[in-house]
Scaffold this motif. Structure first.
Motif, PDB file in Angstrom:
ATOM      1  N   VAL A 142      -0.269 -11.979 -11.215  1.00  0.00           N
ATOM      2  CA  VAL A 142      -0.719 -12.627  -9.980  1.00  0.00           C
ATOM      3  C   VAL A 142      -1.080 -14.098 -10.210  1.00  0.00           C
ATOM      4  O   VAL A 142      -1.736 -14.721  -9.363  1.00  0.00           O
ATOM      5  CB  VAL A 142      -1.905 -11.864  -9.332  1.00  0.00           C
ATOM      6  CG1 VAL A 142      -1.429 -10.538  -8.774  1.00  0.00           C
ATOM      7  CG2 VAL A 142      -3.049 -11.656 -10.310  1.00  0.00           C
ATOM      8  N   ALA A 183      -3.453 -15.800  -2.979  1.00  0.00           N
ATOM      9  CA  ALA A 183      -4.360 -14.648  -2.897  1.00  0.00           C
ATOM     10  C   ALA A 183      -5.257 -14.797  -1.679  1.00  0.00           C
ATOM     11  O   ALA A 183      -5.739 -15.894  -1.383  1.00  0.00           O
ATOM     12  CB  ALA A 183      -5.208 -14.582  -4.161  1.00  0.00           C
ATOM     13  N   ASN A 221      -9.627  -9.220  -0.134  1.00  0.00           N
ATOM     14  CA  ASN A 221      -9.399  -7.784  -0.216  1.00  0.00           C
ATOM     15  C   ASN A 221      -8.048  -7.409  -0.846  1.00  0.00           C
ATOM     16  O   ASN A 221      -7.398  -6.458  -0.408  1.00  0.00           O
ATOM     17  CB  ASN A 221      -9.529  -7.163   1.198  1.00  0.00           C
ATOM     18  CG  ASN A 221      -9.820  -5.672   1.125  1.00  0.00           C
ATOM     19  OD1 ASN A 221     -10.229  -5.174   0.078  1.00  0.00           O
ATOM     20  ND2 ASN A 221      -9.586  -4.972   2.210  1.00  0.00           N
ATOM     21  N   GLY A 222      -7.609  -8.177  -1.859  1.00  0.00           N
ATOM     22  CA  GLY A 222      -6.396  -7.805  -2.589  1.00  0.00           C
ATOM     23  C   GLY A 222      -5.104  -8.058  -1.847  1.00  0.00           C
ATOM     24  O   GLY A 222      -4.052  -7.545  -2.217  1.00  0.00           O
ATOM     25  N   TYR A 241      -2.019 -10.356  -0.879  1.00  0.00           N
ATOM     26  CA  TYR A 241      -1.277 -11.502  -1.431  1.00  0.00           C
ATOM     27  C   TYR A 241      -0.121 -11.872  -0.511  1.00  0.00           C
ATOM     28  O   TYR A 241       0.533 -10.989   0.049  1.00  0.00           O
ATOM     29  CB  TYR A 241      -0.703 -11.159  -2.814  1.00  0.00           C
ATOM     30  CG  TYR A 241      -1.732 -11.303  -3.922  1.00  0.00           C
ATOM     31  CD1 TYR A 241      -1.771 -12.431  -4.727  1.00  0.00           C
ATOM     32  CD2 TYR A 241      -2.693 -10.308  -4.114  1.00  0.00           C
ATOM     33  CE1 TYR A 241      -2.729 -12.577  -5.709  1.00  0.00           C
ATOM     34  CE2 TYR A 241      -3.666 -10.440  -5.104  1.00  0.00           C
ATOM     35  CZ  TYR A 241      -3.673 -11.582  -5.895  1.00  0.00           C
ATOM     36  OH  TYR A 241      -4.631 -11.718  -6.872  1.00  0.00           O
ATOM     37  N   ARG A 285       0.621  -3.372  -8.495  1.00  0.00           N
ATOM     38  CA  ARG A 285      -0.407  -2.351  -8.227  1.00  0.00           C
ATOM     39  C   ARG A 285      -1.483  -2.369  -9.305  1.00  0.00           C
ATOM     40  O   ARG A 285      -2.679  -2.339  -9.008  1.00  0.00           O
ATOM     41  CB  ARG A 285       0.226  -0.970  -8.098  1.00  0.00           C
ATOM     42  CG  ARG A 285      -0.799   0.072  -7.670  1.00  0.00           C
ATOM     43  CD  ARG A 285      -0.213   1.293  -7.030  1.00  0.00           C
ATOM     44  NE  ARG A 285      -1.290   2.063  -6.427  1.00  0.00           N
ATOM     45  CZ  ARG A 285      -2.009   2.980  -7.078  1.00  0.00           C
ATOM     46  NH1 ARG A 285      -1.744   3.249  -8.331  1.00  0.00           N
ATOM     47  NH2 ARG A 285      -2.999   3.618  -6.476  1.00  0.00           N
ATOM     48  N   GLY A 326      -4.090  -4.956  -9.156  1.00  0.00           N
ATOM     49  CA  GLY A 326      -5.079  -4.859  -8.080  1.00  0.00           C
ATOM     50  C   GLY A 326      -4.591  -5.354  -6.728  1.00  0.00           C
ATOM     51  O   GLY A 326      -5.380  -5.522  -5.795  1.00  0.00           O
ATOM     52  N   VAL A 327      -3.274  -5.579  -6.594  1.00  0.00           N
ATOM     53  CA  VAL A 327      -2.745  -6.027  -5.308  1.00  0.00           C
ATOM     54  C   VAL A 327      -2.791  -4.855  -4.330  1.00  0.00           C
ATOM     55  O   VAL A 327      -2.280  -3.772  -4.615  1.00  0.00           O
ATOM     56  CB  VAL A 327      -1.297  -6.538  -5.467  1.00  0.00           C
ATOM     57  CG1 VAL A 327      -0.719  -6.934  -4.113  1.00  0.00           C
ATOM     58  CG2 VAL A 327      -1.256  -7.712  -6.447  1.00  0.00           C
ATOM     59  N   LYS A 328      -3.390  -5.072  -3.166  1.00  0.00           N
ATOM     60  CA  LYS A 328      -3.546  -3.972  -2.199  1.00  0.00           C
ATOM     61  C   LYS A 328      -2.514  -4.020  -1.082  1.00  0.00           C
ATOM     62  O   LYS A 328      -2.202  -3.009  -0.464  1.00  0.00           O
ATOM     63  CB  LYS A 328      -4.949  -4.009  -1.594  1.00  0.00           C
ATOM     64  CG  LYS A 328      -6.062  -3.745  -2.605  1.00  0.00           C
ATOM     65  CD  LYS A 328      -7.020  -2.694  -2.060  1.00  0.00           C
ATOM     66  CE  LYS A 328      -8.240  -2.498  -2.905  1.00  0.00           C
ATOM     67  NZ  LYS A 328      -9.356  -3.366  -2.503  1.00  0.00           N
ATOM     68  N   VAL A 349       2.762  -0.255  -3.280  1.00  0.00           N
ATOM     69  CA  VAL A 349       1.976  -1.327  -2.655  1.00  0.00           C
ATOM     70  C   VAL A 349       2.629  -1.664  -1.308  1.00  0.00           C
ATOM     71  O   VAL A 349       3.819  -1.996  -1.268  1.00  0.00           O
ATOM     72  CB  VAL A 349       1.958  -2.600  -3.541  1.00  0.00           C
ATOM     73  CG1 VAL A 349       1.249  -3.743  -2.821  1.00  0.00           C
ATOM     74  CG2 VAL A 349       1.294  -2.305  -4.875  1.00  0.00           C
ATOM     75  N   ALA A 391      -4.637  -3.034   4.074  1.00  0.00           N
ATOM     76  CA  ALA A 391      -5.372  -3.186   2.807  1.00  0.00           C
ATOM     77  C   ALA A 391      -6.726  -2.471   2.851  1.00  0.00           C
ATOM     78  O   ALA A 391      -7.361  -2.280   1.818  1.00  0.00           O
ATOM     79  CB  ALA A 391      -5.554  -4.662   2.470  1.00  0.00           C
ATOM     80  N   PRO A 403      -6.375   2.787  -1.738  1.00  0.00           N
ATOM     81  CA  PRO A 403      -5.162   2.446  -2.493  1.00  0.00           C
ATOM     82  C   PRO A 403      -4.292   3.657  -2.836  1.00  0.00           C
ATOM     83  O   PRO A 403      -3.059   3.573  -2.783  1.00  0.00           O
ATOM     84  CB  PRO A 403      -5.720   1.791  -3.766  1.00  0.00           C
ATOM     85  CG  PRO A 403      -7.046   1.232  -3.361  1.00  0.00           C
ATOM     86  CD  PRO A 403      -7.589   2.181  -2.329  1.00  0.00           C
TER      87      PRO A 403
END
Ligand code: 1HE
Length: 268
Positions: A5, A17, A20-21, A23, A52, A55-57, A106, A207, A211
């Motif tokens: 990221v 970014a 809350n994750g 992007y 994932r 931490g990408v939501k 994701v 998001a 998850p």
């Protein structure tokens, strides 16, 4: 920061970014109408393979400039004068990227505008939700270019609009736009304003889901569609067993039981 990221590690993609994750991943070669060259595909593989675990939501996938994506970089392809073996491997890398997107777990919301053509439509069809605006148009110009699809249109575009409409698009170069495109299934949303604003709104909402729930929605559904009905039912029970008993769900279930959670109501 996880390198996946880190925007500085990408050349063709711009990464930003948000809370809350969430992007935003933007194809960033507007001077070439975001045509997909070898480097772009490798960067898509890298991002979506690691998203994932980084931490990408949720992801909003967009294109810089007036067009989402002009498809295969035809000039790179022409200059490289590739062998069949070479191009088969190009296609396999496209599949790697697009499968990582569709099956990676994701949620990906594509914000479409202008040309969504050839490989650009194949890329968009690997997203889970597509939002179009009034400038957006869809086409598969491969037939006119003397080539064939290679990034999954035979699978995903057929899935969206049906085999014979997909065949017609490649054969005749037919362009779809406006409400007809939504009615056929090329996009789930059409907005008068900015597709980006609507995509951001949807991604922010998505998001907020757990998850693991999003992982199941954005992975298991696609896998199950590849299975027989019997196997898919078995797999669904299995995934449901894991996801529907996750500890993080208990607070949400309790809120429903206590009548503090929002009820499902019709749109006003
Ligand atoms: C490109 C590409 C490209 C633009 N590869 N360089 N895709 C297509 O058949 C679509 C081809 N592109 C177009 O029809 C038009 O460019 C657009 C409708 C997308 C945009 O039109 P416009 O008037 O805004 O731009 P332009 O003047 O055509 O192009 C601007 C620049 O982008 C120009 O480069 P320049 O260096 O001369 O300024 C173009 O060469 C460049 N450009 N599109 C390379 N696609 C795994 S198989 C998948 C098979 C396919 O995807 S086939 C479909 C290919």
């Amino acid at each position: 920061m996880n390198d996946v990221v880190n925007p500085d590690t990408y050349d063709r993609l711009a990464l930003t970014a948000h809370d809350n994750g969430l992007y935003v991943v933007t194809l960033n070669r507007p001077e070439k109408r975001n045509a997909l060259d070898v480097v772009t595909i490798e960067e898509l593989i890298r991002f979506f393979s690691g998203a994932r675990l980084a931490g990408v939501k949720a992801v909003v996938l967009a294109g810089e400039g007036d067009h989402f994506c002009a498809g295969l970089d035809l000039v790179e392809h022409w200059k490289a004068d590739r062998s069949a073996d070479d191009f088969m491997h190009v296609c396999l890398r496209w599949h790697e990227a697009f499968n990582k997107m569709e099956y990676g777990g994701v949620p990906i919301i594509a914000a479409l505008k202008g040309a969504v053509v050839g490989g650009g439509l194949e890329l968009a069809s690997a997203a889970h939700v597509r939002v179009m605006d009034d400038t957006t148009y869809f086409a598969l110009p491969e037939g006119q270019r003397g080539i064939f699809t290679g990034g999954g249109a035979t699978i995903r575009v057929s899935d969206m609009i049906g085999k014979y409409r997909m065949i017609d698009m490649v054969l005749t170069g037919r362009v779809y736009q406006g409400q007809e495109a939504v009615d056929l299934g090329l996009a789930q949303y059409r907005v008068e304003g900015s597709s980006m604003d609507k995509a951001m709104e949807l991604a922010a909402k998505v998001a907020q889901n757990l998850p693991l729930t999003n992982f199941a929605i954005c992975s298991a559904v696609s896998h199950m569609n590849n299975m027989s009905g019997m196997d898919a039912a078995y797999a669904e029970a299995f995934v449901g067993g894991i996801v529907n008993t996750q500890p993080e769900a208990r607070a949400r279930l309790e809120a429903f039981a206590n009548k503090t959670a929002a009820r499902v109501r019709p749109n006003e």
